[in-house]
Design an enzyme around this catalytic site. Structure first.
Site, PDB file in Angstrom:
ATOM      1  N   LYS A  15       5.722  -3.399  -2.502  1.00 24.79           N
ATOM      2  CA  LYS A  15       6.583  -3.068  -1.359  1.00 24.79           C
ATOM      3  C   LYS A  15       6.969  -4.357  -0.617  1.00 24.79           C
ATOM      4  CE  LYS A  15       3.331  -0.334   0.327  1.00 24.79           C
ATOM      5  NZ  LYS A  15       2.291  -0.272  -0.720  1.00 24.79           N
ATOM      6  N   ARG A  88       2.533   5.983   6.381  1.00 21.02           N
ATOM      7  CA  ARG A  88       1.474   6.149   5.390  1.00 21.02           C
ATOM      8  C   ARG A  88       0.723   7.465   5.579  1.00 21.02           C
ATOM      9  NH1 ARG A  88       0.834   0.268   4.196  1.00 21.02           N
ATOM     10  NH2 ARG A  88      -0.517   0.035   2.401  1.00 21.02           N
ATOM     11  N   ARG A 123      -2.998  -6.551 -10.542  1.00 21.28           N
ATOM     12  CA  ARG A 123      -2.186  -7.384  -9.641  1.00 21.28           C
ATOM     13  C   ARG A 123      -3.012  -7.936  -8.485  1.00 21.28           C
ATOM     14  NH1 ARG A 123       3.464  -4.042  -8.825  1.00 21.28           N
ATOM     15  NH2 ARG A 123       4.063  -3.999 -11.020  1.00 21.28           N
ATOM     16  N   ARG A 139      -7.363 -12.377   0.791  1.00 17.96           N
ATOM     17  CA  ARG A 139      -7.400 -11.195   1.664  1.00 17.96           C
ATOM     18  C   ARG A 139      -8.704 -10.447   1.435  1.00 17.96           C
ATOM     19  NH1 ARG A 139      -1.731  -7.917   1.419  1.00 17.96           N
ATOM     20  NH2 ARG A 139      -3.164  -6.179   1.555  1.00 17.96           N
ATOM     21  N   ARG A 150      -8.894   1.629  -1.024  1.00 15.11           N
ATOM     22  CA  ARG A 150      -7.486   1.663  -0.574  1.00 15.11           C
ATOM     23  C   ARG A 150      -6.697   2.668  -1.403  1.00 15.11           C
ATOM     24  NH1 ARG A 150      -5.905  -4.486  -1.075  1.00 15.11           N
ATOM     25  NH2 ARG A 150      -3.817  -3.785  -0.574  1.00 15.11           N
TER      26      ARG A 150
HETATM   27  P1  B4P Z   1       2.695  -6.596  -2.635  1.00 16.19           P
HETATM   28  O1  B4P Z   1       4.198  -6.696  -2.591  1.00 16.19           O
HETATM   29  O2  B4P Z   1       1.927  -7.450  -1.698  1.00 16.19           O
HETATM   30  O3  B4P Z   1       2.180  -5.096  -2.465  1.00 16.19           O
HETATM   31  P2  B4P Z   1       2.333  -4.081  -1.244  1.00 16.19           P
HETATM   32  O4  B4P Z   1       2.686  -2.796  -1.905  1.00 16.19           O
HETATM   33  O5  B4P Z   1       3.288  -4.583  -0.207  1.00 16.19           O
HETATM   34  O6  B4P Z   1       0.919  -4.186  -0.547  1.00 16.19           O
HETATM   35  P3  B4P Z   1      -0.262  -3.408   0.138  1.00 16.19           P
HETATM   36  O7  B4P Z   1      -0.031  -1.929   0.133  1.00 16.19           O
HETATM   37  O8  B4P Z   1      -1.437  -3.918  -0.605  1.00 16.19           O
HETATM   38  O9  B4P Z   1      -0.459  -3.970   1.559  1.00 16.19           O
HETATM   39  P4  B4P Z   1      -0.116  -3.678   3.064  1.00 16.19           P
HETATM   40  O10 B4P Z   1       0.007  -5.026   3.615  1.00 16.19           O
HETATM   41  O11 B4P Z   1       1.047  -2.751   3.233  1.00 16.19           O
HETATM   42  O12 B4P Z   1       2.303  -6.892  -4.161  1.00 16.19           O
HETATM   43  C1  B4P Z   1       0.976  -7.026  -4.577  1.00 16.19           C
HETATM   44  C2  B4P Z   1       0.872  -8.050  -5.718  1.00 16.19           C
HETATM   45  O13 B4P Z   1       1.605  -7.610  -6.859  1.00 16.19           O
HETATM   46  C3  B4P Z   1       1.431  -9.427  -5.354  1.00 16.19           C
HETATM   47  O14 B4P Z   1       0.554 -10.412  -5.825  1.00 16.19           O
HETATM   48  C4  B4P Z   1       2.770  -9.487  -6.081  1.00 16.19           C
HETATM   49  O15 B4P Z   1       3.117 -10.811  -6.451  1.00 16.19           O
HETATM   50  C5  B4P Z   1       2.506  -8.625  -7.304  1.00 16.19           C
HETATM   51  N1  B4P Z   1       3.706  -7.926  -7.768  1.00 16.19           N
HETATM   52  C6  B4P Z   1       4.651  -7.325  -6.984  1.00 16.19           C
HETATM   53  N2  B4P Z   1       5.617  -6.781  -7.760  1.00 16.19           N
HETATM   54  C7  B4P Z   1       5.270  -7.024  -9.065  1.00 16.19           C
HETATM   55  C8  B4P Z   1       5.881  -6.710 -10.343  1.00 16.19           C
HETATM   56  N3  B4P Z   1       7.014  -5.994 -10.432  1.00 16.19           N
HETATM   57  N4  B4P Z   1       5.240  -7.125 -11.458  1.00 16.19           N
HETATM   58  C9  B4P Z   1       4.080  -7.826 -11.386  1.00 16.19           C
HETATM   59  N5  B4P Z   1       3.472  -8.158 -10.216  1.00 16.19           N
HETATM   60  C10 B4P Z   1       4.056  -7.763  -9.074  1.00 16.19           C
HETATM   61  O16 B4P Z   1      -1.409  -2.898   3.658  1.00 16.19           O
HETATM   62  C11 B4P Z   1      -2.692  -3.506   3.825  1.00 16.19           C
HETATM   63  C12 B4P Z   1      -3.603  -2.652   4.715  1.00 16.19           C
HETATM   64  O17 B4P Z   1      -3.046  -2.557   6.070  1.00 16.19           O
HETATM   65  C13 B4P Z   1      -3.823  -1.183   4.344  1.00 16.19           C
HETATM   66  O18 B4P Z   1      -4.855  -1.028   3.376  1.00 16.19           O
HETATM   67  C14 B4P Z   1      -4.217  -0.561   5.723  1.00 16.19           C
HETATM   68  O19 B4P Z   1      -5.554  -0.820   6.065  1.00 16.19           O
HETATM   69  C15 B4P Z   1      -3.319  -1.292   6.702  1.00 16.19           C
HETATM   70  N6  B4P Z   1      -2.033  -0.595   6.950  1.00 16.19           N
HETATM   71  C16 B4P Z   1      -0.792  -1.058   6.617  1.00 16.19           C
HETATM   72  N7  B4P Z   1       0.173  -0.188   6.982  1.00 16.19           N
HETATM   73  C17 B4P Z   1      -0.488   0.867   7.574  1.00 16.19           C
HETATM   74  C18 B4P Z   1      -0.029   2.100   8.141  1.00 16.19           C
HETATM   75  N8  B4P Z   1       1.264   2.434   8.168  1.00 16.19           N
HETATM   76  N9  B4P Z   1      -0.963   2.948   8.632  1.00 16.19           N
HETATM   77  C19 B4P Z   1      -2.276   2.652   8.616  1.00 16.19           C
HETATM   78  N10 B4P Z   1      -2.771   1.498   8.095  1.00 16.19           N
HETATM   79  C20 B4P Z   1      -1.876   0.609   7.564  1.00 16.19           C
END
Ligand code: B4P
Length: 195
Positions: A15, A88, A123, A139, A150
């Protein structure tokens, strides 16, 4: 008309990765609750300390805190938002609907990035390894143990949103297993359809 989208999907689905590309390519404003919460935790305030404990357990922070952070950002204004990692929970989805009405905005699409669980863990482990190799901070929630929690939180509390947005007619799905460029192309095709 401004474009407003939600990026949905399990942790590590990409995302944040796709949101960063959309900022560059379309000038949209990224509202990442993950980034906002990481900022709050590094501020060292009482709220930040509470947030850190919850995040490190791989759980979701309370709806109240997260909705408050989103409201603050919307009040700052802007045109065209990417809601990255928000909502979420169903309560957050209801709150977002009300906020959009209040600020006179419309949702164009809720885009789900579909990725297998095994690939997600891979990943996260890779991201932690790369950070370690670069001498950067890893992290705390990027360990296989916390990641499993998670993912469980995702299936319990966030996956029901897929049905919610499907029923509203807003859900669009993309193959998040593809390369970052291919995923970006699928997202772009959805946005172009809305324009
Ligand atoms: P990211 O792009 O970092 O993944 P994400 O989906 O954004 O992250 P996430 O859900 O973990 O974190 P968030 O900060 O929202 O990609 C991950 C990895 O994959 C990277 O290394 C990237 O390079 C790689 N990648 C991406 N695309 C790829 C592809 N196509 N092919 C190969 N590799 C690929 O949340 C963190 C925490 O914050 C949660 O656990 C929760 O505690 C809290 N939180 C956040 N939002 C919340 C909400 N709305 N309500 C309650 N708690 C919340």
């Amino acid at each position: 008309m401004a474009t407003n989208i939600i990026l949905l999907g399990p942790p590590g689905a990409g995302k944040g990765t796709q949101a960063r590309r959309l900022i560059e390519e379309r000038g949209l404003v990224q509202l990442s609750t993950g980034d906002m919460l990481r900022e709050a935790r590094s501020s060292g305030t009482e709220m930040g300390k509470r947030v850190a404990e919850v995040m490190d357990r791989g759980e979701l922070v309370t709806d109240e805190i997260v909705i408050g952070l989103i409201r603050e950002k919307l009040e700052q204004g802007g045109k065209g938002f990417i809601f990255d990692g928000f909502p979420r929970t169903l309560a957050q989805a209801d709150a977002l609907g009300k906020l959009l009405d209040e600020f006179g905005m419309e949702l164009d699409a809720a885009i789900e990035l579909k990725v297998d669980d095994e690939a997600l863990v891979g990943r996260i482990v890779k991201r932690a390894d790369e950070a370690r190799a670069a001498g950067e901070q890893v992290r705390k929630d990027d360990t296989p143990e916390v990641f499993a929690d998670r993912l469980r939180e995702y299936y319990k509390k966030t996956a029901p949103l897929l049905g919610y947005y499907y029923a509203n007619g807003d859900l669009q799905q993309v193959d998040g297993m593809a390369s970052m460029d291919e995923v970006a192309a699928q997202v772009a095709a959805i946005l172009d359809q809305q324009a």
